[in-house]
Design a protein around this motif. Sequence first.
Motif, PDB file in Angstrom:
ATOM      1  N   ASN A 231      40.882  46.240  35.796  1.00 52.65           N
ATOM      2  CA  ASN A 231      40.732  47.289  36.803  1.00 52.65           C
ATOM      3  C   ASN A 231      39.305  47.838  36.777  1.00 52.65           C
ATOM      4  O   ASN A 231      39.071  49.055  36.793  1.00 52.65           O
ATOM      5  CB  ASN A 231      41.742  48.420  36.550  1.00 52.65           C
ATOM      6  CG  ASN A 231      41.815  49.397  37.702  1.00 52.65           C
ATOM      7  OD1 ASN A 231      41.505  49.034  38.834  1.00 52.65           O
ATOM      8  ND2 ASN A 231      42.201  50.632  37.427  1.00 52.65           N
ATOM      9  N   ALA A 232      38.328  46.908  36.722  1.00 53.27           N
ATOM     10  CA  ALA A 232      36.917  47.291  36.634  1.00 53.27           C
ATOM     11  C   ALA A 232      36.135  46.650  37.785  1.00 53.27           C
ATOM     12  O   ALA A 232      36.509  45.598  38.297  1.00 53.27           O
ATOM     13  CB  ALA A 232      36.331  46.835  35.296  1.00 53.27           C
ATOM     14  N   GLU A 233      35.041  47.293  38.166  1.00 56.34           N
ATOM     15  CA  GLU A 233      34.149  46.754  39.195  1.00 56.34           C
ATOM     16  C   GLU A 233      33.156  45.786  38.545  1.00 56.34           C
ATOM     17  O   GLU A 233      32.769  45.969  37.384  1.00 56.34           O
ATOM     18  CB  GLU A 233      33.368  47.897  39.851  1.00 56.34           C
ATOM     19  CG  GLU A 233      34.223  48.909  40.578  1.00 56.34           C
ATOM     20  CD  GLU A 233      34.397  48.593  42.054  1.00 56.34           C
ATOM     21  OE1 GLU A 233      33.795  47.610  42.529  1.00 56.34           O
ATOM     22  OE2 GLU A 233      35.150  49.317  42.712  1.00 56.34           O
ATOM     23  N   VAL A 234      32.734  44.765  39.307  1.00 57.41           N
ATOM     24  CA  VAL A 234      31.667  43.867  38.859  1.00 57.41           C
ATOM     25  C   VAL A 234      30.600  43.836  39.954  1.00 57.41           C
ATOM     26  O   VAL A 234      30.905  43.640  41.124  1.00 57.41           O
ATOM     27  CB  VAL A 234      32.184  42.436  38.608  1.00 57.41           C
ATOM     28  CG1 VAL A 234      31.024  41.508  38.206  1.00 57.41           C
ATOM     29  CG2 VAL A 234      33.257  42.425  37.528  1.00 57.41           C
ATOM     30  N   LEU A 235      29.347  44.060  39.567  1.00 61.34           N
ATOM     31  CA  LEU A 235      28.250  44.087  40.527  1.00 61.34           C
ATOM     32  C   LEU A 235      27.126  43.193  40.015  1.00 61.34           C
ATOM     33  O   LEU A 235      26.843  43.170  38.810  1.00 61.34           O
ATOM     34  CB  LEU A 235      27.747  45.525  40.675  1.00 61.34           C
ATOM     35  CG  LEU A 235      26.972  45.907  41.931  1.00 61.34           C
ATOM     36  CD1 LEU A 235      27.850  45.769  43.174  1.00 61.34           C
ATOM     37  CD2 LEU A 235      26.467  47.349  41.832  1.00 61.34           C
ATOM     38  N   VAL A 236      26.488  42.453  40.938  1.00 58.86           N
ATOM     39  CA  VAL A 236      25.377  41.572  40.570  1.00 58.86           C
ATOM     40  C   VAL A 236      24.072  42.219  41.017  1.00 58.86           C
ATOM     41  O   VAL A 236      23.940  42.668  42.161  1.00 58.86           O
ATOM     42  CB  VAL A 236      25.527  40.195  41.253  1.00 58.86           C
ATOM     43  CG1 VAL A 236      24.323  39.306  40.945  1.00 58.86           C
ATOM     44  CG2 VAL A 236      26.818  39.522  40.802  1.00 58.86           C
ATOM     45  N   ILE A 237      23.114  42.279  40.105  1.00 64.55           N
ATOM     46  CA  ILE A 237      21.820  42.897  40.425  1.00 64.55           C
ATOM     47  C   ILE A 237      20.735  42.216  39.600  1.00 64.55           C
ATOM     48  O   ILE A 237      20.994  41.699  38.513  1.00 64.55           O
ATOM     49  CB  ILE A 237      21.877  44.424  40.122  1.00 64.55           C
ATOM     50  CG1 ILE A 237      20.792  45.182  40.858  1.00 64.55           C
ATOM     51  CG2 ILE A 237      21.817  44.701  38.646  1.00 64.55           C
ATOM     52  CD1 ILE A 237      20.960  46.698  40.804  1.00 64.55           C
ATOM     53  N   GLY A 238      19.526  42.177  40.125  1.00 67.14           N
ATOM     54  CA  GLY A 238      18.382  41.642  39.382  1.00 67.14           C
ATOM     55  C   GLY A 238      17.472  42.792  38.989  1.00 67.14           C
ATOM     56  O   GLY A 238      16.722  43.295  39.833  1.00 67.14           O
ATOM     57  N   ALA A 239      17.543  43.235  37.740  1.00 73.17           N
ATOM     58  CA  ALA A 239      16.788  44.427  37.318  1.00 73.17           C
ATOM     59  C   ALA A 239      15.282  44.228  37.519  1.00 73.17           C
ATOM     60  O   ALA A 239      14.578  45.144  37.957  1.00 73.17           O
ATOM     61  CB  ALA A 239      17.095  44.762  35.858  1.00 73.17           C
ATOM     62  N   GLN A 240      14.788  43.019  37.232  1.00 69.85           N
ATOM     63  CA  GLN A 240      13.347  42.784  37.372  1.00 69.85           C
ATOM     64  C   GLN A 240      12.937  42.800  38.838  1.00 69.85           C
ATOM     65  O   GLN A 240      11.870  43.298  39.202  1.00 69.85           O
ATOM     66  CB  GLN A 240      12.951  41.449  36.727  1.00 69.85           C
ATOM     67  CG  GLN A 240      11.435  41.249  36.632  1.00 69.85           C
ATOM     68  CD  GLN A 240      10.726  42.416  35.951  1.00 69.85           C
ATOM     69  OE1 GLN A 240      11.069  42.814  34.847  1.00 69.85           O
ATOM     70  NE2 GLN A 240       9.735  43.005  36.638  1.00 69.85           N
ATOM     71  N   ILE A 241      13.803  42.273  39.704  1.00 67.77           N
ATOM     72  CA  ILE A 241      13.526  42.308  41.151  1.00 67.77           C
ATOM     73  C   ILE A 241      13.477  43.755  41.627  1.00 67.77           C
ATOM     74  O   ILE A 241      12.610  44.132  42.418  1.00 67.77           O
ATOM     75  CB  ILE A 241      14.613  41.524  41.927  1.00 67.77           C
ATOM     76  CG1 ILE A 241      14.492  40.040  41.611  1.00 67.77           C
ATOM     77  CG2 ILE A 241      14.496  41.758  43.426  1.00 67.77           C
ATOM     78  CD1 ILE A 241      15.685  39.235  42.035  1.00 67.77           C
ATOM     79  N   GLU A 242      14.424  44.568  41.140  1.00 64.03           N
ATOM     80  CA  GLU A 242      14.441  45.985  41.515  1.00 64.03           C
ATOM     81  C   GLU A 242      13.151  46.673  41.057  1.00 64.03           C
ATOM     82  O   GLU A 242      12.603  47.515  41.764  1.00 64.03           O
ATOM     83  CB  GLU A 242      15.659  46.685  40.911  1.00 64.03           C
ATOM     84  CG  GLU A 242      16.994  46.146  41.367  1.00 64.03           C
ATOM     85  CD  GLU A 242      17.207  46.236  42.867  1.00 64.03           C
ATOM     86  OE1 GLU A 242      16.871  47.285  43.459  1.00 64.03           O
ATOM     87  OE2 GLU A 242      17.703  45.262  43.459  1.00 64.03           O
TER      88      GLU A 242
END
Length: 365
Positions: A231-242
């Motif tokens: 019951n958890a969310e999963v999110l994809v992100i590129g910290a270096q791109i940010e």
Amino acid sequence: MALKCGIVGLPNVGKSTLFNCLSNAKAQSANFPFCTIEPNVGTISVPDPRLEELEKLVNPQRVVPTTMEIVDIAGLVKGASKGEGLGNQFLANIRETDAIIHVLRCFDNDNIVHVDGSIDPIRDKEVIDYELQLKDLETIEKRINGLSRVVKSGDKDAVQQYDLAEKIKNHIEGGNSVRTLEFSEKEEKWVKEFQLITSKPVLYLCNVDEASVKSGNAYVEKVKEAVKDENAEVLVIGAQIEADIMELETYEERQMFLEELGLEEPGVNRLIRTAYKLLDLDTYFTAGEKEVRAWTVKKGSTGPQAAGVIHTDFEKGFIRAEVMKYADFASLGSENAVKEAGKFKIEGKEYIVEDGDIMHFRFNV
């Protein structure tokens, strides 16, 4: 309403880089463990396109978004529950947060060392889960010992709490986090009093490289499979791109960079909105010539409780709330038009605020 999301993860998974992007604070970011020792706290604005639309319609002197706090907590290592590394400090800091953003490294890069020498987000997740579960086990055992003395007196609530604590203890001993258990409304209240770290809602943040930022990669798929029952969310992100986006000076440059990557908006915007949802929050608006403002309330709040977010006197002396729905206001263009359409409502003390309500309070003190 000072609700906090804590960013956690093993050393060198991208927590501080991400925190810098979120808060524009410059948390130290270096290629060695325990670079972050004291937790960095940043207050961040929650991006909401509805505010921009309200600004166009109302033309106020100023616009104030809603905010929340993000805490960048020192990297955790094996043995933290027993005080290894900065374990005790980490666990104390995380206990004070309302939700957890768990950053998992889902990219290969030989230039950035991993504390365990190889890339495996599932192993990394399990290391932190295990340490947090051990701490919760210690907490719940203390609670059981305390309740066992009261149970002998025949106190019914104490008996129910004791049974609940035993159920939680058995669940944790099976290698499970408390959030994977289901509780009644009464039990939920007690679980909050137990102050268990693994009962907090969690967002798994897969930190990926540029090639994977749009559609993920094999590491991300493994994470999704591993947490499907949590019951958890999963999110994809590129910290270096940010971080690279943050370095660009103009809005136009940022948009061009995003378009080249095939993205509609910065990942941090999605992250902030997801974290806001994770905290079980709603937004309502006040809109006038002086100010258009977003306010934060816990989901399920009443009209008086929402008024109290502005000022405690508003809650104490609450008479009524004048309510318009954002969608009605945006489509019809003005308060008068909303009234003429019969969509302007007068609500009393029992009214449950809905996300996007535009509200004006009448009160008497």
